[in-house]
Design a protein around this motif. Structure first.
Motif, PDB file in Angstrom:
ATOM      1  N   LEU A 175      25.917  -8.868  -2.271  1.00 40.93           N
ATOM      2  CA  LEU A 175      24.658  -8.981  -1.530  1.00 40.93           C
ATOM      3  C   LEU A 175      24.123  -7.597  -1.191  1.00 40.93           C
ATOM      4  CD1 LEU A 175      25.561 -11.897   0.922  1.00 40.93           C
ATOM      5  CD2 LEU A 175      24.483 -12.035  -1.331  1.00 40.93           C
ATOM      6  N   ARG A 176      23.004  -7.241  -1.797  1.00 37.71           N
ATOM      7  CA  ARG A 176      22.379  -5.952  -1.510  1.00 37.71           C
ATOM      8  C   ARG A 176      21.625  -6.040  -0.182  1.00 37.71           C
ATOM      9  NH1 ARG A 176      19.907  -7.410  -6.486  1.00 37.71           N
ATOM     10  NH2 ARG A 176      20.827  -6.482  -8.362  1.00 37.71           N
ATOM     11  N   PRO A 177      21.817  -5.088   0.722  1.00 36.98           N
ATOM     12  CA  PRO A 177      21.076  -5.111   1.997  1.00 36.98           C
ATOM     13  C   PRO A 177      19.714  -4.440   1.830  1.00 36.98           C
ATOM     14  CG  PRO A 177      22.695  -3.338   2.007  1.00 36.98           C
ATOM     15  CD  PRO A 177      22.813  -4.001   0.668  1.00 36.98           C
ATOM     16  N   MET A 178      18.654  -5.247   1.767  1.00 37.07           N
ATOM     17  CA  MET A 178      17.328  -4.714   1.451  1.00 37.07           C
ATOM     18  C   MET A 178      16.380  -4.790   2.633  1.00 37.07           C
ATOM     19  SD  MET A 178      16.271  -5.623  -2.424  1.00 37.07           S
ATOM     20  CE  MET A 178      17.090  -4.777  -3.788  1.00 37.07           C
ATOM     21  N   MET A 179      15.723  -3.671   2.892  1.00 38.49           N
ATOM     22  CA  MET A 179      14.615  -3.635   3.840  1.00 38.49           C
ATOM     23  C   MET A 179      13.337  -4.043   3.115  1.00 38.49           C
ATOM     24  SD  MET A 179      15.733  -2.642   6.853  1.00 38.49           S
ATOM     25  CE  MET A 179      14.303  -1.955   7.704  1.00 38.49           C
ATOM     26  N   PRO A 180      12.338  -4.589   3.819  1.00 39.94           N
ATOM     27  CA  PRO A 180      11.118  -5.043   3.146  1.00 39.94           C
ATOM     28  C   PRO A 180      10.341  -3.932   2.451  1.00 39.94           C
ATOM     29  CG  PRO A 180      11.266  -5.947   5.369  1.00 39.94           C
ATOM     30  CD  PRO A 180      12.333  -4.922   5.252  1.00 39.94           C
ATOM     31  N   ASN A 181      10.400  -2.709   2.964  1.00 41.32           N
ATOM     32  CA  ASN A 181       9.684  -1.601   2.323  1.00 41.32           C
ATOM     33  C   ASN A 181      10.527  -0.877   1.290  1.00 41.32           C
ATOM     34  OD1 ASN A 181      11.471  -0.248   3.970  1.00 41.32           O
ATOM     35  ND2 ASN A 181       9.944   1.033   4.971  1.00 41.32           N
ATOM     36  N   MET A 182      11.746  -1.391   1.035  1.00 38.76           N
ATOM     37  CA  MET A 182      12.668  -0.856   0.033  1.00 38.76           C
ATOM     38  C   MET A 182      13.183   0.534   0.377  1.00 38.76           C
ATOM     39  SD  MET A 182      12.542  -3.511  -1.854  1.00 38.76           S
ATOM     40  CE  MET A 182      13.547  -3.048  -3.241  1.00 38.76           C
ATOM     41  N   MET A 183      13.014   0.966   1.609  1.00 38.70           N
ATOM     42  CA  MET A 183      13.498   2.265   2.059  1.00 38.70           C
ATOM     43  C   MET A 183      14.667   2.066   3.015  1.00 38.70           C
ATOM     44  SD  MET A 183      11.450   4.322   0.502  1.00 38.70           S
ATOM     45  CE  MET A 183      11.600   5.918   1.303  1.00 38.70           C
ATOM     46  N   PRO A 220       0.804  -1.239   0.000  1.00 34.03           N
ATOM     47  CA  PRO A 220       0.000   0.000   0.000  1.00 34.03           C
ATOM     48  C   PRO A 220       0.834   1.285   0.000  1.00 34.03           C
ATOM     49  CG  PRO A 220      -0.909  -1.588   1.552  1.00 34.03           C
ATOM     50  CD  PRO A 220       0.411  -2.138   1.101  1.00 34.03           C
ATOM     51  N   ASN A 221       2.117   1.195   0.376  1.00 30.52           N
ATOM     52  CA  ASN A 221       2.981   2.384   0.419  1.00 30.52           C
ATOM     53  C   ASN A 221       3.822   2.546  -0.848  1.00 30.52           C
ATOM     54  OD1 ASN A 221       2.147   2.966   3.087  1.00 30.52           O
ATOM     55  ND2 ASN A 221       3.609   1.471   3.870  1.00 30.52           N
ATOM     56  N   TYR A 222       3.505   1.745  -1.873  1.00 31.46           N
ATOM     57  CA  TYR A 222       4.275   1.771  -3.122  1.00 31.46           C
ATOM     58  C   TYR A 222       4.401   3.185  -3.688  1.00 31.46           C
ATOM     59  CZ  TYR A 222       4.714   1.552  -8.245  1.00 31.46           C
ATOM     60  OH  TYR A 222       5.073   1.795  -9.547  1.00 31.46           O
ATOM     61  N   ARG A 223       3.291   3.883  -3.806  1.00 30.27           N
ATOM     62  CA  ARG A 223       3.300   5.211  -4.418  1.00 30.27           C
ATOM     63  C   ARG A 223       4.112   6.205  -3.572  1.00 30.27           C
ATOM     64  NH1 ARG A 223       0.628   9.951  -3.982  1.00 30.27           N
ATOM     65  NH2 ARG A 223       0.281  11.121  -5.926  1.00 30.27           N
ATOM     66  N   GLN A 224       3.814   6.258  -2.292  1.00 25.83           N
ATOM     67  CA  GLN A 224       4.478   7.203  -1.388  1.00 25.83           C
ATOM     68  C   GLN A 224       5.978   6.953  -1.340  1.00 25.83           C
ATOM     69  OE1 GLN A 224       2.953   6.994   2.642  1.00 25.83           O
ATOM     70  NE2 GLN A 224       4.946   7.603   3.476  1.00 25.83           N
ATOM     71  N   ASN A 225       6.380   5.689  -1.251  1.00 27.70           N
ATOM     72  CA  ASN A 225       7.799   5.375  -1.125  1.00 27.70           C
ATOM     73  C   ASN A 225       8.563   5.608  -2.429  1.00 27.70           C
ATOM     74  OD1 ASN A 225       7.458   4.755   1.545  1.00 27.70           O
ATOM     75  ND2 ASN A 225       7.492   2.537   1.266  1.00 27.70           N
ATOM     76  N   THR A 226       7.903   5.409  -3.559  1.00 32.59           N
ATOM     77  CA  THR A 226       8.550   5.703  -4.836  1.00 32.59           C
ATOM     78  C   THR A 226       8.819   7.196  -4.977  1.00 32.59           C
ATOM     79  OG1 THR A 226       7.582   3.774  -5.957  1.00 32.59           O
ATOM     80  CG2 THR A 226       8.264   5.621  -7.353  1.00 32.59           C
ATOM     81  N   ILE A 227       7.838   8.012  -4.627  1.00 34.24           N
ATOM     82  CA  ILE A 227       8.004   9.464  -4.698  1.00 34.24           C
ATOM     83  C   ILE A 227       9.110   9.928  -3.757  1.00 34.24           C
ATOM     84  CG2 ILE A 227       6.874  11.681  -4.204  1.00 34.24           C
ATOM     85  CD1 ILE A 227       4.229  10.321  -5.069  1.00 34.24           C
ATOM     86  N   GLU A 228       9.103   9.394  -2.527  1.00 32.70           N
ATOM     87  CA  GLU A 228      10.107   9.798  -1.538  1.00 32.70           C
ATOM     88  C   GLU A 228      11.512   9.376  -1.967  1.00 32.70           C
ATOM     89  OE1 GLU A 228      11.911  11.354   1.834  1.00 32.70           O
ATOM     90  OE2 GLU A 228      10.041  11.775   0.784  1.00 32.70           O
ATOM     91  N   THR A 229      11.640   8.185  -2.552  1.00 33.47           N
ATOM     92  CA  THR A 229      12.947   7.724  -3.019  1.00 33.47           C
ATOM     93  C   THR A 229      13.476   8.631  -4.121  1.00 33.47           C
ATOM     94  OG1 THR A 229      12.389   5.433  -2.451  1.00 33.47           O
ATOM     95  CG2 THR A 229      14.228   5.760  -3.957  1.00 33.47           C
ATOM     96  N   ALA A 230      12.592   9.065  -5.019  1.00 31.67           N
ATOM     97  CA  ALA A 230      13.014   9.990  -6.077  1.00 31.67           C
ATOM     98  C   ALA A 230      13.527  11.298  -5.480  1.00 31.67           C
ATOM     99  CB  ALA A 230      11.860  10.253  -7.035  1.00 31.67           C
TER     100      ALA A 230
END
Length: 419
Positions: free
Chosen positions: A357-365, A98-108
């Motif tokens: 090995l990329r260190p990834m959080m589940p929310n990609m942030m 559900p946070n896909y949109r918000q997190n994509t904008i914030e990452t940009a």
């Protein structure tokens, strides 16, 4: 002068040490390897790519992962063997859809801010890292991929990133060496590329000039805190040595999860393996046939960067297979095949494979901020965008540490904190 330990000598650890040293802290960098940037920051795709800010938390990713599960050369590969770590990570990954949109904008937004910091640091310290400001071209072979990219472009625009759609004819004008048939593309002129290892090495030399004590070959065995001070116990050369600091910043990539657990924090990083090849362009025909403009092929999930005149880097894929660092031939072969198909004039006799090995959080942030203890901090979990985001998250954690430990932070441009 407040003393700070930074654990990890990759791109996030070295940039963090630089940001803290610039704020007047007495910094010690602890790295288990003999040199900086010897793991995930060694041979990535090279892109400083705000245009790749789209997070993976989307139902289409789940569908593709299930479809590709039994295909050894698939762009996304999940080892079906269950583990609690993997199951809990994927559960949180799905919970973040559900946070896909918000997190994509914030990452940009973060990626755009990071760019200015990184370029300024490189100029100030005289770091040559094969920087090319030629933009990044996303390529699409079908209508569905191109139309999804249009939706992503709207989110990137909300984050402040301009990118434009281009026709196949315009794609050929942007990068004439690209072979094949394409539906269309998207071009981000303000993106760039560079050699992450060269940059990190150069900045590691700069932090030593700033007074940072870089202790290489020192494997951290244990970390602890009483809420006022942090303690680090070393293995390696100084086995058993116990050091105390006013603060501790965890920038340890995939090792951050285990260190956080010792400090009473949960940082659910999973190691997502990526592969790269470096093609040595040893003849004039290969050098003329390799692209100058960086590419991102959304269908194969591969990226490419030209590093200097005589190297061509291709990287990508995502493999969920625990802490396995093996370089598999069946995962390298698609990268070589991609070069042969898209750039047939490039000689691939001399190819250097690599895996990290990329260190990834589940929310990609990324995890940037304080831990449960007031003297423990995190700057980790950047996933596939560690190179792209490193400079801004280092600046952010520098401000957080300064505010928490009493050193005044300089007035910075408006930033949004990442949890």
């Amino acid at each position: 002068m407040k003393t700070i330990a930074v654990i990890g000598g990759g791109i996030t650890g070295v940039t963090t040490a630089y940001a803290l040293a610039k704020r007047g802290f007495s910094v010690t960098l602890l790295e288990k390897h003999r040199y900086a940037a010897m793991e995930t920051s060694f041979a990535n795709g090279g892109q400083l790519s705000a245009s790749n800010a789209e997070v993976w938390n989307h139902w289409s990713t789940i569908v593709k992962g299930l479809k590709w599960m039994l295909k050894s050369d698939a762009p996304l590969l999940v080892n079906p063997k269950p583990s609690w770590h993997k199951l809990s990570w994927f559960a949180e990954f799905i919970g973040s859809i559900p946070n896909y949109r918000q997190n994509t904008i914030e990452t940009a937004r973060l990626a755009i801010a990071a760019r200015e910091h990184l370029f300024a640091w490189a100029e100030a310290e005289g770091i040559d890292f094969d920087l090319k400001k030629k933009g990044i071209l996303h390529i699409y072979r079908d209508k569905a991929g191109f139309e999804h990219a249009g939706l992503v472009s709207r989110l990137l625009a909300e984050g402040g990133l301009p990118r434009r759609s281009v026709t196949p004819e315009e794609m050929r004008a942007i990068e004439p060496t690209l072979a094949g048939t394409y539906y269309g593309g998207y071009f981000t002129e303000c993106d760039s590329t560079g050699d992450i290892h060269k940059f990190t090495h150069g900045l590691a030399m700069a932090i030593e000039r700033l007074g940072v004590r870089c202790r290489y070959g020192e494997d951290v065995q244990a970390v602890a805190t009483d809420g006022k001070r942090a303690t680090v116990t070393l293995g390696g050369v100084a086995g058993g040595e116990r050091l105390e600091f006013d603060g501790l910043v965890i920038c340890a990539g995939t090792a951050s999860r285990a260190l956080a657990a010792q400090l009473g924090d949960r940082v659910n990083i999973y190691p997502v393996k990526g592969y790269s090849i470096t093609v040595n362009l040893s003849d004039e025909i290969s050098r003329a046939s390799a692209p100058i403009v960086s590419l991102l092929d959304d269908e194969t999930k591969l990226v490419s960067s030209r590093l200097g005149d005589d190297r061509f880097r291709v990287a990508g894929t995502a493999e969920f297979n625990g802490y396995n660092r093996d370089i598999r031939a069946d995962r390298i072969r698609p990268l070589v095949d991609w070069v042969n198909q898209c750039f047939p004039g490039v000689n691939t006799r001399s190819v250097v494979p690599w895996a990290g090995l990329r260190p990834m959080m589940p929310n990609m942030m990324p995890k940037v901020g304080r831990g449960s203890s007031p003297c423990v901090f995190y700057n980790t979990g950047h996933g596939h965008l560690g190179w792209t985001l490193s400079a801004i998250t280092a600046d952010m954690i520098g401000d957080v540490v300064a505010q928490s430990l009493g050193r005044p932070a300089p007035v910075a441009s408006e930033q949004t904190a990442v949890a």
